[in-house]
Design a protein around this motif. Structure first.
Motif, PDB file in Angstrom:
ATOM      1  N   THR A   2       0.727  -1.235   0.170  1.00  0.00           N
ATOM      2  CA  THR A   2       0.011  -0.052  -0.168  1.00  0.00           C
ATOM      3  C   THR A   2       0.755   1.390  -0.164  1.00  0.00           C
ATOM      4  O   THR A   2       1.955   1.114   0.743  1.00  0.00           O
ATOM      5  CB  THR A   2      -1.047  -0.009   1.131  1.00  0.00           C
ATOM      6  N   ASP A   3       0.555   2.122  -0.896  1.00  0.00           N
ATOM      7  CA  ASP A   3       1.200   3.237  -1.145  1.00  0.00           C
ATOM      8  C   ASP A   3       0.557   4.475  -0.648  1.00  0.00           C
ATOM      9  O   ASP A   3      -0.747   4.654  -1.089  1.00  0.00           O
ATOM     10  CB  ASP A   3       1.718   3.501  -2.389  1.00  0.00           C
ATOM     11  N   ARG A   4       1.056   5.481   0.173  1.00  0.00           N
ATOM     12  CA  ARG A   4       0.223   6.669   0.550  1.00  0.00           C
ATOM     13  C   ARG A   4       0.449   7.597  -0.538  1.00  0.00           C
ATOM     14  O   ARG A   4       1.324   7.718  -1.358  1.00  0.00           O
ATOM     15  CB  ARG A   4       0.973   7.373   1.738  1.00  0.00           C
ATOM     16  N   TYR A   5      -0.574   8.245  -0.644  1.00  0.00           N
ATOM     17  CA  TYR A   5      -1.035   9.283  -1.719  1.00  0.00           C
ATOM     18  C   TYR A   5      -0.777  10.616  -1.236  1.00  0.00           C
ATOM     19  O   TYR A   5      -1.586  10.926  -0.287  1.00  0.00           O
ATOM     20  CB  TYR A   5      -2.149   9.223  -2.599  1.00  0.00           C
ATOM     21  N   LEU A   6       0.050  11.470  -1.719  1.00  0.00           N
ATOM     22  CA  LEU A   6       0.219  12.883  -1.214  1.00  0.00           C
ATOM     23  C   LEU A   6      -0.226  13.887  -2.112  1.00  0.00           C
ATOM     24  O   LEU A   6      -0.443  13.643  -3.103  1.00  0.00           O
ATOM     25  CB  LEU A   6       1.712  13.013  -0.976  1.00  0.00           C
TER      26      LEU A   6
END
Length: 70
Positions: A2-6
């Motif tokens: 899972t990748d955080r979206y900024l």
């Protein structure tokens, strides 16, 4: 994974720049981004890749003795 979206503002804060810099990276397509309707989000991994690809490693120089010319 899972990748955080900024947001653009979060990326600017992370890089220590104004929001104009990440917006320019997006416009020039120099960084990956995701468009969600009118919102633009940048994956945290894309920011890390951008930083890694622009990192310059120091050059190790051999020590030389300085000689005085008389």
């Amino acid at each position: 994974m899972t990748d955080r979206y900024l947001s653009v503002d979060q990326v600017a804060e992370l890089l220590g720049t104004t929001a104009r810099f990440p917006r320019r990276l997006i416009e020039e397509r120099r960084i990956r981004y995701v468009k969600l309707g009118r919102h633009v989000r940048i994956p945290e991994s894309a920011v890390e890749e951008f930083i890694q690809s622009r990192t310059v490693e120091p050059i190790r120089l051999r020590r030389t003795t300085l000689r005085r010319v008389a």
